[in-house]
Design an enzyme around this catalytic site. Structure first.
Site, PDB file in Angstrom:
ATOM      1  N   GLY A 210       0.810  -1.551  -0.267  1.00 12.88           N
ATOM      2  CA  GLY A 210      -0.217  -0.189   0.259  1.00 12.88           C
ATOM      3  C   GLY A 210       1.317   1.384   0.529  1.00 12.88           C
ATOM      4  O   GLY A 210       1.927   1.643   0.520  1.00 12.88           O
TER       5      GLY A 210
ATOM      6  N   GLN B  65       3.191   9.626   1.004  1.00 14.06           N
ATOM      7  CA  GLN B  65       4.463   9.484   1.231  1.00 14.06           C
ATOM      8  C   GLN B  65       4.855   9.656  -0.333  1.00 14.06           C
ATOM      9  O   GLN B  65       6.633   9.744  -0.445  1.00 14.06           O
ATOM     10  CB  GLN B  65       3.989   7.763   1.486  1.00 14.06           C
ATOM     11  CG  GLN B  65       3.579   7.172   2.742  1.00 14.06           C
ATOM     12  CD  GLN B  65       3.583   5.869   2.264  1.00 14.06           C
ATOM     13  OE1 GLN B  65       2.115   4.879   2.335  1.00 14.06           O
ATOM     14  NE2 GLN B  65       4.208   5.121   3.165  1.00 14.06           N
TER      15      GLN B  65
ATOM     16  N   CYS C 277       5.866  -0.117   7.099  1.00 10.51           N
ATOM     17  CA  CYS C 277       5.741   1.309   6.516  1.00 10.51           C
ATOM     18  C   CYS C 277       6.803   1.204   5.349  1.00 10.51           C
ATOM     19  O   CYS C 277       7.655   1.661   5.778  1.00 10.51           O
ATOM     20  CB  CYS C 277       5.597   2.164   7.182  1.00 10.51           C
ATOM     21  SG  CYS C 277       5.107   3.984   6.133  1.00 10.51           S
ATOM     22  N   LEU C 278       6.497   1.793   3.851  1.00 15.48           N
ATOM     23  CA  LEU C 278       7.373   1.653   2.993  1.00 15.48           C
ATOM     24  C   LEU C 278       7.815   3.184   4.054  1.00 15.48           C
ATOM     25  O   LEU C 278       9.235   3.876   3.193  1.00 15.48           O
ATOM     26  CB  LEU C 278       6.304   2.696   1.063  1.00 15.48           C
ATOM     27  CG  LEU C 278       6.435   0.867   0.963  1.00 15.48           C
ATOM     28  CD1 LEU C 278       5.535   1.227  -0.275  1.00 15.48           C
ATOM     29  CD2 LEU C 278       7.377   0.005   0.934  1.00 15.48           C
TER      30      LEU C 278
ATOM     31  N   HIS D 197      -3.599   0.997   7.577  1.00 13.17           N
ATOM     32  CA  HIS D 197      -3.160   2.107   7.711  1.00 13.17           C
ATOM     33  C   HIS D 197      -2.822   2.937   6.758  1.00 13.17           C
ATOM     34  O   HIS D 197      -2.144   3.662   6.873  1.00 13.17           O
ATOM     35  CB  HIS D 197      -1.642   0.701   7.590  1.00 13.17           C
ATOM     36  CG  HIS D 197      -0.329   1.303   7.298  1.00 13.17           C
ATOM     37  ND1 HIS D 197       0.209   1.126   7.945  1.00 13.17           N
ATOM     38  CD2 HIS D 197      -0.372   2.249   6.539  1.00 13.17           C
ATOM     39  CE1 HIS D 197       1.439   0.568   7.474  1.00 13.17           C
ATOM     40  NE2 HIS D 197       1.439   2.305   6.500  1.00 13.17           N
ATOM     41  N   GLU D 198      -2.938   2.503   5.267  1.00 11.79           N
ATOM     42  CA  GLU D 198      -2.608   3.875   4.700  1.00 11.79           C
ATOM     43  C   GLU D 198      -3.839   4.904   4.696  1.00 11.79           C
ATOM     44  O   GLU D 198      -3.530   6.137   3.984  1.00 11.79           O
ATOM     45  CB  GLU D 198      -3.984   2.972   3.210  1.00 11.79           C
ATOM     46  CG  GLU D 198      -2.776   2.075   3.116  1.00 11.79           C
ATOM     47  CD  GLU D 198      -0.976   2.293   2.960  1.00 11.79           C
ATOM     48  OE1 GLU D 198      -0.621   3.126   3.123  1.00 11.79           O
ATOM     49  OE2 GLU D 198      -0.445   1.377   2.954  1.00 11.79           O
TER      50      GLU D 198
ATOM     51  N   HIS E  63      -2.220   7.733   6.694  1.00 10.16           N
ATOM     52  CA  HIS E  63      -1.354   8.686   6.630  1.00 10.16           C
ATOM     53  C   HIS E  63      -2.357   9.504   5.833  1.00 10.16           C
ATOM     54  O   HIS E  63      -1.562  10.318   5.948  1.00 10.16           O
ATOM     55  CB  HIS E  63      -0.895   7.822   5.256  1.00 10.16           C
ATOM     56  CG  HIS E  63       0.033   6.269   4.989  1.00 10.16           C
ATOM     57  ND1 HIS E  63       1.449   7.236   5.797  1.00 10.16           N
ATOM     58  CD2 HIS E  63       1.296   5.398   5.363  1.00 10.16           C
ATOM     59  CE1 HIS E  63       2.325   6.620   5.926  1.00 10.16           C
ATOM     60  NE2 HIS E  63       2.116   5.188   5.317  1.00 10.16           N
TER      61      HIS E  63
END
Ligand code: NI
Length: 156
Positions: free
Chosen positions: A46, A51, A88-89, A130-131, A134
């Protein structure tokens, strides 16, 4: 399509509240393509607008069931709970234990600005939560139970 630079934890852009998208423009289409390319390149499931430095309410997700675009997404129902590893990226090489609902129903718009609903269980429920966090400037690290730990990635 082009890879975008992934912003890392500590970047103020990850702490801001994102704005809704009102229409699909060529720039938004390009953003969607770039987000998928960037997410797949980084082996992520995701990615959220902030991000890649874009403060708009858009996320891309692929938990292995195909690409999913969520524009202006909202969780309208959730239930149950699951406790598991999350990463997380924007924080590569780290993971932590987070408890999330194990079922969510969300409403969003697709890349043609058509409204739809989606139900997610297990990993998809986790990814949606999670996304969407953000988009309101929140990272999973705020929810981690215990300590963050290092993870080792194996080469594909
Ligand atoms: Ni993340």
């Amino acid at each position: 399509m082009a890879l975008r630079q992934i912003r890392m934890a500590g970047d103020p852009v990850l702490e801001k509240t994102c704005r809704e998208i009102s229409e699909i423009t060529p720039k938004i289409r390009e953003l969607i393509d770039d987000m998928f390319e960037t997410m797949y390149e980084a082996n992520g499931v995701g990615l959220a607008g902030p991000q890649v430095g874009i403060l708009k309410r858009i996320v891309t997700i692929d938990t292995g069931e195909g690409p999913l675009v969520m524009i202006n997404p909202e969780i309208i129902e959730s239930s149950g709970s699951q406790t598991g590893e999350e990463g997380c990226l924007s924080l590569p090489g780290k993971a932590g234990v987070v408890t999330r609902p194990d079922y969510v129903k969300a409403r969003a718009f697709d890349e043609e600005m058509r409204e739809y609903e989606i139900e997610g269980r297990d990993l998809l429920a986790r990814a949606i939560c999670h996304e969407l966090d953000h988009l309101d400037g929140h990272m999973y690290t705020e929810l981690v139970e215990g300590e963050l730990h290092d993870v080792q990635y194996t080469e594909d």
